[in-house]
Design an enzyme around this catalytic site. Structure first.
Site, mmCIF file in Angstrom:
data_model
loop_
_atom_site.group_PDB
_atom_site.id
_atom_site.type_symbol
_atom_site.label_atom_id
_atom_site.label_comp_id
_atom_site.label_asym_id
_atom_site.label_seq_id
_atom_site.Cartn_x
_atom_site.Cartn_y
_atom_site.Cartn_z
ATOM 1 N N ASP A 3 -2.911 39.034 20.777
ATOM 2 C CA ASP A 3 -4.034 39.914 20.452
ATOM 3 C C ASP A 3 -4.678 40.491 21.698
ATOM 4 O OD1 ASP A 3 -5.992 40.969 18.498
ATOM 5 O OD2 ASP A 3 -7.376 39.729 19.644
ATOM 6 N N ASP B 101 -13.477 39.599 13.888
ATOM 7 C CA ASP B 101 -13.105 39.911 15.272
ATOM 8 C C ASP B 101 -14.300 39.651 16.201
ATOM 9 O OD1 ASP B 101 -11.611 40.630 17.475
ATOM 10 O OD2 ASP B 101 -11.551 42.770 17.011
ATOM 11 N N HIS C 12 -10.107 35.667 12.432
ATOM 12 C CA HIS C 12 -10.007 36.375 13.717
ATOM 13 C C HIS C 12 -11.316 36.281 14.500
ATOM 14 C CE1 HIS C 12 -8.032 40.067 15.797
ATOM 15 N NE2 HIS C 12 -8.922 39.528 16.613
#
Length: 417
Positions: free
Chosen positions: A145, A298, A54
């Site tokens: 996302d 992330d 991610h």
């Protein structure tokens, strides 16, 4: 060219050299013959390269924040040989042309990039993309996302179609109607600061809903950036009953709490937000017991100017270059997890979950490797390879440092080089 990695250690502690030729491991053992180039590891531990499920590379269209080349340079500096990049670019990654653009540019980068294609056109949540065409272009993962798909029927259709292709749907679990303009976790800290909070019900309710849909449909669902104790419990139950659900969290969720936001520093703002101490402990336990499968960063770079205003700054932090160190400092250093287990959780486990080819340190294998030291170092934002300097760990002393990364036998990062 033959490259020799000298005086390293395998994750089990065995002393070893590694000889690399033609992008592959040629030999593993002690006292190997010299290559045309030798890198002295001085006892650093070798591991298959890390995999991040991610990241946001901001390319195309937002390259003032990051681009594929700087983002993969940051990945290499963090020990990563593979990253999955999210589709909220400009334009969104909702066409075969954008998938191909990412893959072609990434071929010149320092890490292998796996494009995550959009679930809906323009990430608008209305019309499903042509998944077959995106698959043919090279996408294996699909997500909206940042703009979660609110329509339950449309979500189920998307999940079934992605699963039928052999892909994975990656979900950002958030009910935007509950968030309603919140910028940090809703609780005592948001009240003290006088800012609108993000209620945990937003994450928990959508996690529950999507797990139920996955269980009923047999769909392959991966839940992104778990941050609450409630979602942990939902996922623990769901995973026990259904074998097609996996999940991830970021190092910041088991190392920080929303108390850090009392500094009014927007580098501690991300989405989902830092939660409370009870949540941090629940995330930590879920990482340790395997309820949470993956540690993912992330990585979300923003410009310094964008992050100056605490209230109006965009959410997101950079994390590729600190992920191993934060994990080592908060998992291995206190004795919760062995170094060998951490290395496996950052390399072998994500490959298995994402369906990527296995990597082992043995002859014949592609030389996708990193070497790590267990020493202390201090995070300095200006020394990060990412264009984004928005790290919450600036000035903090961490333990565990990546000193070398190889992709297909090519050195993509070497400390002090």
């Amino acid at each position: 060219m033959t490259l020799k990695l000298k005086n390293g250690r395998l994750p089990d502690g065995t002393r070893t050299d590694v000889l690399i030729e033609g992008g592959r491991i040629a030999a593993v053992g002690e006292n190997l013959p010299d290559g045309s180039r030798t890198v002295e590891l001085e006892g650093a531990v070798l591991s298959p390269g890390f995999v991040d499920a991610h990241v946001h590379l901001r390319d195309p269209g937002q390259t003032h924040k990051e681009d594929i080349l700087t983002g993969t340079a940051a990945a290499a500096a963090g020990g990563f040989t593979d990253v999955c990049c999210m589709p909220n670019t400009t334009p969104a990654c909702d066409s075969p042309q954008t998938v191909r653009y990412i893959l072609e540019k990434a071929a010149q980068g320092s890490a292998r990039v796996h494009p995550v294609a959009a679930l809906t056109k323009g990430l608008a949540g209305k019309e499903l993309c042509d998944y077959e065409a995106l698959w043919q272009a090279g996408a294996r993962f699909f997500s909206d996302d940042g703009k979660p798909l609110a329509d339950k029927a449309l979500f189920e259709t998307a999940l079934r179609r992605v699963t039928a292709l052999g892909g994975i749907l990656m979900s950002h679990c958030e009910d935007l109607s509950i968030i309603d303009g919140g910028i940090i976790n809703k609780g005592a800290v948001s009240e003290r600061l006088g800012v609108r909070g993000m209620d945990r019900r937003s994450e928990d309710s959508v996690t529950q809903q999507e797990c139920e849909i996955a269980a009923a449909s047999g769909g392959r669902l991966h839940i992104c950036h778990v941050s609450t104790k409630g979602s942990v419990e939902i996922l623990r139950r769901a995973k026990a009953a259904c074998g097609t659900i996996t999940c991830e969290t970021g190092p910041h969720y088991f190392s920080l709490t929303d108390e850090a936001l009392l500094s009014r520093n927007a580098d501690f703002r991300m989405n989902p937000p830092l939660r409370e101490e009870a949540d941090r402990r629940a995330i930590l336990q879920a990482v340790l017991d395997g309820t949470i499968d993956l540690i993912a960063t992330d990585h979300a770079p923003h410009s310094e100017q964008e992050k100056r205003d605490f209230v109006h700054a965009p959410n997101g932090i950079v994390g590729l270059e600190t992920a191993f160190a934060v994990s080592y400092t908060y998992l291995v250093k206190p004795g919760y997890m062995s170094l060998r287990t951490l290395l496996s959780r950052m390399s072998e486990t994500p490959r298995r979950v994402l369906g990527l080819p296995e990597r082992r340190i043995e002859p014949g294998q592609p030389a996708d490797l990193c070497a790590v030291s267990e020493r202390a170092w201090t995070v300095e934002r200006d020394k990060l390879h990412s264009k984004g300097k928005n790290t919450p760990y600036h000035g903090q002393t961490l333990y565990g440092k990546v000193i070398l990364t190889l992709l297909d036998g090519r050195i993509t990062y070497q400390e002090n080089q």
